[in-house]
Write a protein that holds these residues in place. Structure first.
Motif, PDB file in Angstrom:
ATOM      1  N   TRP A   7       0.859  -1.317   0.156  1.00 26.48           N
ATOM      2  CA  TRP A   7       0.047  -0.148  -0.034  1.00 26.48           C
ATOM      3  C   TRP A   7       0.752   1.328   0.074  1.00 26.48           C
ATOM      4  O   TRP A   7       0.576   2.075  -0.825  1.00 26.48           O
ATOM      5  CB  TRP A   7      -0.930   0.074   1.257  1.00 26.48           C
ATOM      6  N   TYR A  32      -3.911  -6.422  -6.888  1.00 30.04           N
ATOM      7  CA  TYR A  32      -5.397  -5.497  -6.850  1.00 30.04           C
ATOM      8  C   TYR A  32      -6.083  -5.825  -5.825  1.00 30.04           C
ATOM      9  O   TYR A  32      -6.675  -5.147  -5.223  1.00 30.04           O
ATOM     10  CB  TYR A  32      -5.829  -6.055  -8.237  1.00 30.04           C
ATOM     11  N   ASP A  33      -6.286  -7.176  -5.341  1.00 32.72           N
ATOM     12  CA  ASP A  33      -6.996  -7.411  -4.297  1.00 32.72           C
ATOM     13  C   ASP A  33      -6.430  -6.887  -2.916  1.00 32.72           C
ATOM     14  O   ASP A  33      -7.157  -6.193  -2.126  1.00 32.72           O
ATOM     15  CB  ASP A  33      -6.940  -9.151  -3.992  1.00 32.72           C
ATOM     16  N   LYS A  36      -7.651  -3.378  -3.170  1.00 26.02           N
ATOM     17  CA  LYS A  36      -9.178  -3.084  -2.918  1.00 26.02           C
ATOM     18  C   LYS A  36      -9.453  -3.315  -1.438  1.00 26.02           C
ATOM     19  O   LYS A  36     -10.149  -2.668  -0.996  1.00 26.02           O
ATOM     20  CB  LYS A  36      -9.553  -4.378  -3.622  1.00 26.02           C
ATOM     21  N   ARG A  37      -8.668  -4.345  -0.761  1.00 27.06           N
ATOM     22  CA  ARG A  37      -9.149  -4.595   0.674  1.00 27.06           C
ATOM     23  C   ARG A  37      -8.613  -3.521   1.440  1.00 27.06           C
ATOM     24  O   ARG A  37      -9.265  -3.148   2.593  1.00 27.06           O
ATOM     25  CB  ARG A  37      -8.409  -5.615   1.102  1.00 27.06           C
ATOM     26  N   THR A  38      -7.615  -2.703   1.112  1.00 29.51           N
ATOM     27  CA  THR A  38      -7.018  -1.538   1.849  1.00 29.51           C
ATOM     28  C   THR A  38      -8.075  -0.430   1.531  1.00 29.51           C
ATOM     29  O   THR A  38      -8.301   0.234   2.710  1.00 29.51           O
ATOM     30  CB  THR A  38      -5.479  -1.069   1.235  1.00 29.51           C
ATOM     31  N   ARG A  39      -8.714  -0.143   0.408  1.00 30.55           N
ATOM     32  CA  ARG A  39      -9.756   1.074   0.250  1.00 30.55           C
ATOM     33  C   ARG A  39     -10.792   0.346   1.133  1.00 30.55           C
ATOM     34  O   ARG A  39     -11.305   1.559   1.542  1.00 30.55           O
ATOM     35  CB  ARG A  39      -9.762   0.823  -1.407  1.00 30.55           C
ATOM     36  N   LEU A  40     -11.210  -0.774   1.104  1.00 29.96           N
ATOM     37  CA  LEU A  40     -12.473  -1.084   2.062  1.00 29.96           C
ATOM     38  C   LEU A  40     -11.951  -1.307   3.391  1.00 29.96           C
ATOM     39  O   LEU A  40     -12.869  -1.555   4.509  1.00 29.96           O
ATOM     40  CB  LEU A  40     -12.875  -2.532   1.423  1.00 29.96           C
TER      41      LEU A  40
END
Length: 66
Positions: A7, A32-33, A36-40
């Motif tokens: 990240w 990408y996963d 995405k998990r960081t953003r969520l």
């Protein structure tokens, strides 16, 4: 795999997903996963972790607009 490091490097905008995948020996979809998990906020980058554990932070009402 160090998700926080992925990240951090991604946020510098100097590292592309393909470069991160190569450096960490994972696939691009895996990177990408992680992003995405960081953003969520499924996991929290270290700079934010200390804030979420602070006692004053927990006193903010749940309906407080972010």
């Amino acid at each position: 795999m160090d998700r926080q490091e992925i990240w951090r490097l991604y946020q510098t905008r100097l590292w592309k997903v393909a470069h991160l995948a190569e450096r960490f020996h994972v696939s691009r979809p895996t990177i990408y996963d992680v992003l995405k998990r960081t953003r969520l906020q499924e996991f929290t980058p270290s700079a934010i972790t200390s804030l979420t554990q602070a006692s004053w932070f927990t006193s903010i009402p749940s309906d407080f607009p972010c």
